[in-house]
Design an enzyme around this catalytic site. Structure first.
Site, mmCIF file in Angstrom:
data_model
loop_
_atom_site.group_PDB
_atom_site.id
_atom_site.type_symbol
_atom_site.label_atom_id
_atom_site.label_comp_id
_atom_site.label_asym_id
_atom_site.label_seq_id
_atom_site.Cartn_x
_atom_site.Cartn_y
_atom_site.Cartn_z
ATOM 1 N N SER A 173 12.742 6.067 7.035
ATOM 2 C CA SER A 173 12.440 5.731 8.426
ATOM 3 C C SER A 173 12.918 4.324 8.723
ATOM 4 O O SER A 173 12.738 3.412 7.921
ATOM 5 C CB SER A 173 10.923 5.834 8.639
ATOM 6 O OG SER A 173 10.593 5.562 9.991
ATOM 7 N N CYS A 196 7.426 -5.701 15.135
ATOM 8 C CA CYS A 196 7.044 -4.804 16.231
ATOM 9 C C CYS A 196 5.584 -5.104 16.590
ATOM 10 O O CYS A 196 4.713 -5.071 15.720
ATOM 11 C CB CYS A 196 7.212 -3.341 15.823
ATOM 12 S SG CYS A 196 8.883 -2.973 15.227
ATOM 13 N N SER A 245 12.657 5.056 14.463
ATOM 14 C CA SER A 245 11.501 4.620 15.258
ATOM 15 C C SER A 245 12.019 4.119 16.595
ATOM 16 O O SER A 245 12.387 2.955 16.735
ATOM 17 C CB SER A 245 10.747 3.514 14.520
ATOM 18 O OG SER A 245 10.221 4.031 13.314
ATOM 19 N N GLU A 291 0.830 -1.204 0.000
ATOM 20 C CA GLU A 291 0.000 0.000 0.000
ATOM 21 C C GLU A 291 0.861 1.249 0.000
ATOM 22 O O GLU A 291 1.985 1.256 0.493
ATOM 23 C CB GLU A 291 -0.899 0.012 1.244
ATOM 24 C CG GLU A 291 -1.973 -1.064 1.174
ATOM 25 C CD GLU A 291 -2.863 -1.138 2.408
ATOM 26 O OE1 GLU A 291 -4.061 -1.348 2.237
ATOM 27 O OE2 GLU A 291 -2.350 -1.006 3.531
ATOM 28 N N HIS A 330 10.578 4.719 20.106
ATOM 29 C CA HIS A 330 9.423 4.231 20.881
ATOM 30 C C HIS A 330 9.698 3.912 22.351
ATOM 31 O O HIS A 330 8.752 3.707 23.114
ATOM 32 C CB HIS A 330 8.761 3.007 20.229
ATOM 33 C CG HIS A 330 8.347 3.233 18.815
ATOM 34 N ND1 HIS A 330 7.578 4.319 18.427
ATOM 35 C CD2 HIS A 330 8.606 2.547 17.665
ATOM 36 C CE1 HIS A 330 7.376 4.264 17.120
ATOM 37 N NE2 HIS A 330 8.001 3.217 16.634
ATOM 38 N N ASN A 342 -2.118 4.460 16.685
ATOM 39 C CA ASN A 342 -3.288 4.144 15.866
ATOM 40 C C ASN A 342 -3.766 2.736 16.166
ATOM 41 O O ASN A 342 -2.962 1.850 16.463
ATOM 42 C CB ASN A 342 -2.939 4.281 14.384
ATOM 43 C CG ASN A 342 -2.631 5.723 14.022
ATOM 44 O OD1 ASN A 342 -3.443 6.617 14.248
ATOM 45 N ND2 ASN A 342 -1.433 5.965 13.508
ATOM 46 N N CYS A 396 3.533 8.431 1.224
ATOM 47 C CA CYS A 396 4.116 7.456 2.133
ATOM 48 C C CYS A 396 4.164 6.133 1.366
ATOM 49 O O CYS A 396 3.132 5.621 0.940
ATOM 50 C CB CYS A 396 3.216 7.353 3.365
ATOM 51 S SG CYS A 396 3.727 6.088 4.530
ATOM 52 N N CYS A 405 6.718 -7.153 6.434
ATOM 53 C CA CYS A 405 7.868 -6.630 7.178
ATOM 54 C C CYS A 405 8.334 -7.707 8.145
ATOM 55 O O CYS A 405 7.521 -8.413 8.733
ATOM 56 C CB CYS A 405 7.477 -5.373 7.964
ATOM 57 S SG CYS A 405 8.873 -4.595 8.823
ATOM 58 N N CYS A 416 2.372 -2.923 15.490
ATOM 59 C CA CYS A 416 2.237 -2.497 14.095
ATOM 60 C C CYS A 416 1.541 -3.578 13.272
ATOM 61 O O CYS A 416 1.920 -4.751 13.338
ATOM 62 C CB CYS A 416 3.622 -2.211 13.519
ATOM 63 S SG CYS A 416 3.607 -1.779 11.770
ATOM 64 N N CYS A 468 -0.101 5.602 10.307
ATOM 65 C CA CYS A 468 1.118 4.892 10.717
ATOM 66 C C CYS A 468 0.775 3.567 11.376
ATOM 67 O O CYS A 468 -0.019 3.511 12.304
ATOM 68 C CB CYS A 468 1.909 5.686 11.752
ATOM 69 S SG CYS A 468 2.370 7.327 11.255
HETATM 70 N N1 SAH Z 1 10.029 -0.023 9.376
HETATM 71 C C1 SAH Z 1 10.269 1.399 9.335
HETATM 72 C C2 SAH Z 1 9.329 2.106 8.397
HETATM 73 C C3 SAH Z 1 7.873 2.107 8.833
HETATM 74 S S1 SAH Z 1 7.492 3.709 9.348
HETATM 75 C C4 SAH Z 1 10.175 1.968 10.730
HETATM 76 O O1 SAH Z 1 9.703 1.266 11.610
HETATM 77 O O2 SAH Z 1 10.603 3.092 10.951
HETATM 78 C C5 SAH Z 1 6.013 3.484 10.192
HETATM 79 C C6 SAH Z 1 6.049 4.215 11.508
HETATM 80 O O3 SAH Z 1 4.793 4.014 12.180
HETATM 81 C C7 SAH Z 1 7.131 3.666 12.429
HETATM 82 O O4 SAH Z 1 7.659 4.697 13.195
HETATM 83 C C8 SAH Z 1 6.320 2.717 13.272
HETATM 84 O O5 SAH Z 1 6.958 2.404 14.470
HETATM 85 C C9 SAH Z 1 5.041 3.508 13.469
HETATM 86 N N2 SAH Z 1 3.912 2.696 13.883
HETATM 87 C C10 SAH Z 1 3.770 1.359 13.758
HETATM 88 N N3 SAH Z 1 2.598 0.973 14.267
HETATM 89 C C11 SAH Z 1 1.987 2.071 14.743
HETATM 90 C C12 SAH Z 1 0.736 2.314 15.358
HETATM 91 N N4 SAH Z 1 -0.101 1.316 15.607
HETATM 92 N N5 SAH Z 1 0.426 3.581 15.681
HETATM 93 C C13 SAH Z 1 1.281 4.598 15.414
HETATM 94 N N6 SAH Z 1 2.474 4.431 14.830
HETATM 95 C C14 SAH Z 1 2.822 3.182 14.493
#
Ligand code: SAH
Length: 376
Positions: A221, A136, A244, A112, A246, A325, A125, A132, A139, A368
């Site tokens: 990212s 995590c 990322s 997507e 967190h 989210n 985006c 992936c 996600c 995200c």
């Molecule tokens: N794999 C890379 C690129 C993805 S970017 C990375 O992790 O950076 C997508 C971003 O959204 C990342 O920062 C990820 O941690 C964040 N993300 C993942 N799940 C999410 C969620 N449920 N709510 C908000 N952000 C989220």
């Protein structure tokens, strides 16, 4: 009554990942495109003509390339402009200014991309892998595992189609220009380093070699693949790096971002700082705020401390807290407003600049962490 006879498909599908994505002009630099045509006995100058159509005029349908000679057309198209991927669903939100596209790749893999138009800019985006492998737990993309890496052209094509949609006025708000690209869709860009770097070059090379976007408007990212961050710093392309993070402590980050068991918070932040020191580009830190998990006031203090440790100061970094989210079946929930406010206040108090990330497209699962690319 007899059972209906099941018809077998005439061509059995090969297992995924066995065949390579079609080769496309966006996979190659200018010299590579020319060489390829010459090797095929075609005039090399046609490469520039095709590139002009694709990157300059944003035309990707060969039927619109009326200056191609009839006799060479089919060969040129199959050499450099094969069908790469098909948009199979488009969903819009925010009064048509957010557009999520579901793509089917040549082998059936789904990815997507999300276009977001703002007053002063338009950002796409994009995905760099189908699925992936980073796992995590908060996600949606991570839940399905990795299917495969995308090719450079598959990555770039998402942007070219988005740029065309903006230019033609298909996106609400009239004709405009696509200005920004974020590698924040599906996948871990630095786990598909070569193809992603090729894509970054195509996006930033001036037309007709590429799309001619400003490198500072391209953001890569990452979960923090430390050796790859260092390698990216040395490429001499000043893209923006987003990390990322967190969590500011290894105990929690090991759980939220499992790759942390390989590269600690301290090593990861050090690599991000090295990126800044080498490129002069301020690094963004992504921090999805999860209620009762990583949103405590003491963790905000610790985050500020970790970022500014070892005399780094605070000017090199910018924190993007993201309201979590919703992801189906997830045990993680969004932080309360007051906790998010306090988290930001504490960072600001310690000299760290912050911008709360908006949650564009969350009602169409385009925000995200919500990209799961299912066709149902
Ligand atoms: N794999 C890379 C690129 C993805 S970017 C990375 O992790 O950076 C997508 C971003 O959204 C990342 O920062 C990820 O941690 C964040 N993300 C993942 N799940 C999410 C969620 N449920 N709510 C908000 N952000 C989220």
């Amino acid at each position: 009554m007899s059972e209906p006879i099941k018809t077998l498909p005439l061509v059995m599908e090969e297992p995924r990942g066995r065949r390579k994505p079609p080769r496309h002009l966006a996979d190659l630099d200018e010299a590579g495109r020319k060489d390829l045509l010459t090797e095929m006995g075609l005039p090399g100058f046609r490469a520039k003509q095709l590139s002009n159509h694709y990157f300059g005029r944003l035309v990707h349908d060969p039927a619109e390339m009326t200056d191609l000679p009839a006799g060479q057309r089919a060969e040129l198209v199959s050499a450099l402009l094969p069908d790469l991927m098909t948009p199979i669903r488009e969903q819009t939100a925010d009064k048509g200014t957010t557009v999520k596209t579901l793509w089917r790749l040549f082998d059936g893999a789904l990815v997507e991309s999300v276009l977001m138009r703002y007053k002063d800019r338009a950002t796409i985006c994009i995905s760099s892998q189908a699925g992936c492998g980073m796992a995590c737990p908060f996600c949606a993309t991570g839940a399905g595992g990795l299917q495969r890496n995308m090719s450079t052209a598959e990555i770039v094509h998402q942007v070219v189609v988005g740029a065309r949609a903006m230019a033609s006025g298909e996106v609400a708000g009239g004709p405009g220009r696509l200005s920004n690209v974020v590698f924040m869709g599906m996948g871990e860009p630095l786990a598909n380093y070569k193809a992603v770097l090729g894509a970054v070059r195509r996006l930033t090379d001036p037309a007709p070699a590429g799309l001619g976007l400003s490198a500072r408007h391209v953001t890569v990212s990452t979960v923090g693949l430390v050796p790859r961050i260092r390698q990216l710093a040395d490429e001499g392309i000043p893209v923006t790096l987003a990390l990322s993070l967190h969590a500011p402590d290894d105990e929690l980050r090991n759980e939220l971002v499992p790759i942390n068991t390989r590269f600690s918070v301290a090593e990861t932040v050090e690599a991000a700082y090295h990126y800044f020191a080498t490129t002069g580009r301020r690094v963004s830190i992504e921090y999805a705020l999860m209620r009762g998990i990583n949103d405590q006031a003491w963790r905000a203090d610790l985050l500020a401390e970790v970022l500014s440790a070892d005399g780094r100061g605070t000017g090199w970094v910018h924190v993007n807290p993201i309201p979590l989210n919703a992801v189906p079946g997830s045990r993680f929930t969004r932080s309360r407003e007051e906790d998010m406010d306090e988290f930001m206040r504490r960072l600001n108090e310690r000299g760290i600049s912050t911008t709360m990330r908006d949650t564009r497209g969350s009602d169409i699962d385009a925000a995200c962490g919500q990209l799961a690319a299912s066709a149902d």
